[in-house]
Write a protein that holds these residues in place. Structure first.
Motif, short mmCIF file in Angstrom:
data_model
loop_
_atom_site.label_atom_id
_atom_site.label_comp_id
_atom_site.label_asym_id
_atom_site.label_seq_id
_atom_site.Cartn_x
_atom_site.Cartn_y
_atom_site.Cartn_z
N TRP A 260 0.81 -1.22 0.00
CA TRP A 260 0.00 0.00 0.00
C TRP A 260 0.85 1.28 0.00
O TRP A 260 0.52 2.25 -0.68
N ASP A 261 1.91 1.30 0.78
CA ASP A 261 2.71 2.52 0.94
C ASP A 261 3.92 2.59 0.02
O ASP A 261 4.69 3.56 0.08
N ARG B 171 -4.51 1.17 -9.99
CA ARG B 171 -4.08 0.05 -9.14
C ARG B 171 -4.32 -1.29 -9.83
O ARG B 171 -3.48 -2.18 -9.76
N ARG C 18 -1.16 3.65 -2.59
CA ARG C 18 -2.32 4.27 -1.93
C ARG C 18 -2.77 5.55 -2.61
O ARG C 18 -3.91 5.99 -2.41
N LYS C 19 -1.90 6.17 -3.42
CA LYS C 19 -2.25 7.41 -4.10
C LYS C 19 -2.80 7.18 -5.51
O LYS C 19 -3.17 8.13 -6.20
#
Length: 327
Positions: A113-114, A164, A157-158
């Protein structure tokens, strides 16, 4: 000559689930003596899939589609029956098997995610032992096909949902799997991204002969991607064949789309056939397949018509009609 890569024989999966009790006393007793019931998620399904086929799994929620996919991918153990994928028994989860398949679930992420997607790709390179030249070649090709050059350094996440999903597809294909399982891969995506994903999957299949098994509630996915469909309900197989064959078997109607010279009353049109769509000067009828030419001639004789178009019933309408029990 194509060869069979998936062989499923009487595949069955039953789940033992606790029975919910009502009332404080019953709930208290269930702490010591719990009752269970058996849920038959998949019941003796059999089929085979050849190399390079793109197959759609159709059915309502709870039909057993995802459960079947998970057994073929080795995530779930079958209660009985056998599954052979690329010569392996999936439930044994041997390394050789895991290196030749991939599974993408539209509602679950495999990327960090990060971190940017490139970090996950490097990790997959090491996990699957992909040689550096092959990794660079495959990654470059996939990036170009999905046009994601400008987002690979952005933390996951952005990214938007569509971005995604494109990155997820790249991650799932880096090791060049022979079989790709897709569970609702376009869920929540906008129309343009859905179209791009469909085109991408067809292109990957054309170039590498990757076998694709797809579940989706979007009939556009199935019609655009798949050459064959397997329709299941309540864990049992109802149909296995081409989309055209499915329409011929279950689509006992055809659509007549008419553009009238002037508005015609809907009630008057209902006497001719079942009106599916109505806009005053335009109407679409669902009529019996065997009578559609005679009814088309009747309409042309009775009304002033600017245009008449005869169409096959949509796959989505057939599925909806079958599973809703309409006649």
């Amino acid at each position: 000559m194509s060869k069979s890569v998936i062989e499923i024989k009487d595949l069955t999966k039953h789940f033992k689930v606790p029975v919910k009790t009502v009332g404080f006393g019953a709930s208290l007793r269930s702490l010591f003596v719990r009752k269970y019931k058996t849920v038959k998620a998949v019941e003796k399904i059999s089929f085979s899939i050849e190399e390079g086929e793109m197959v759609g799994f159709l059915g309502p929620n709870g039909a057993g589609k995802t459960t079947t996919l998970k057994m073929m991918a080795g995530i779930l153990y079958p209660t009985s029956g056998t599954a052979q994928v690329l010569g392996y028994t999936p439930s044994e989860r041997k390394r050789g098997f895991q290196q030749k398949i991939s599974m993408v679930m539209g509602q679950k992420n495999q990327l960090w995610w990060d971190l940017p997607a490139t970090e996950a790709y490097e990790l997959n390179k090491e996990i699957y032992g992909i040689p550096t030249p092959e990794f660079k070649e495959t990654l470059s090709e996939l990036i170009a096909l999905l046009s994601v050059e400008d987002i690979l350094q952005t933390p996951v996440r952005k990214l938007s949902l569509g971005q995604r999903m494109k990155c997820e597809l790249i991650a799932s294909l880096l090791h060049r799997p022979k079989v790709l399982f897709l569970d609702e891969p376009t869920i929540g995506l906008d129309l343009m991204t859905q179209k791009k994903v469909r085109e991408f999957l067809r292109e990957i299949n054309r170039k590498t002969k990757t076998t694709v098994i797809l579940t989706s509630h979007y009939m556009e996915d199935v019609e655009a991607i798949c050459d064959r469909v397997i329709m299941i309900d309540k864990g049992q197989k109802l149909y296995d064949g081409s989309i055209k064959g499915l329409i011929a078997k279950y689509g006992n109607e055809k659509y007549l789309q008419i553009d009238f010279d002037s508005p015609v009353d809907r009630q008057e049109l209902e006497e001719i056939g079942r009106v599916v769509e109505y806009e005053g000067v335009r109407a679409t009828f669902a009529v019996s397949r065997k009578d559609h030419t005679a009814l088309a001639a009747k309409i042309l004789t009775k009304y002033k018509v600017d245009n008449l178009d005869i169409q096959e019933v949509k796959l989505e309408d057939i599925i909806l009609k079958h599973f809703s029990g309409q006649k």
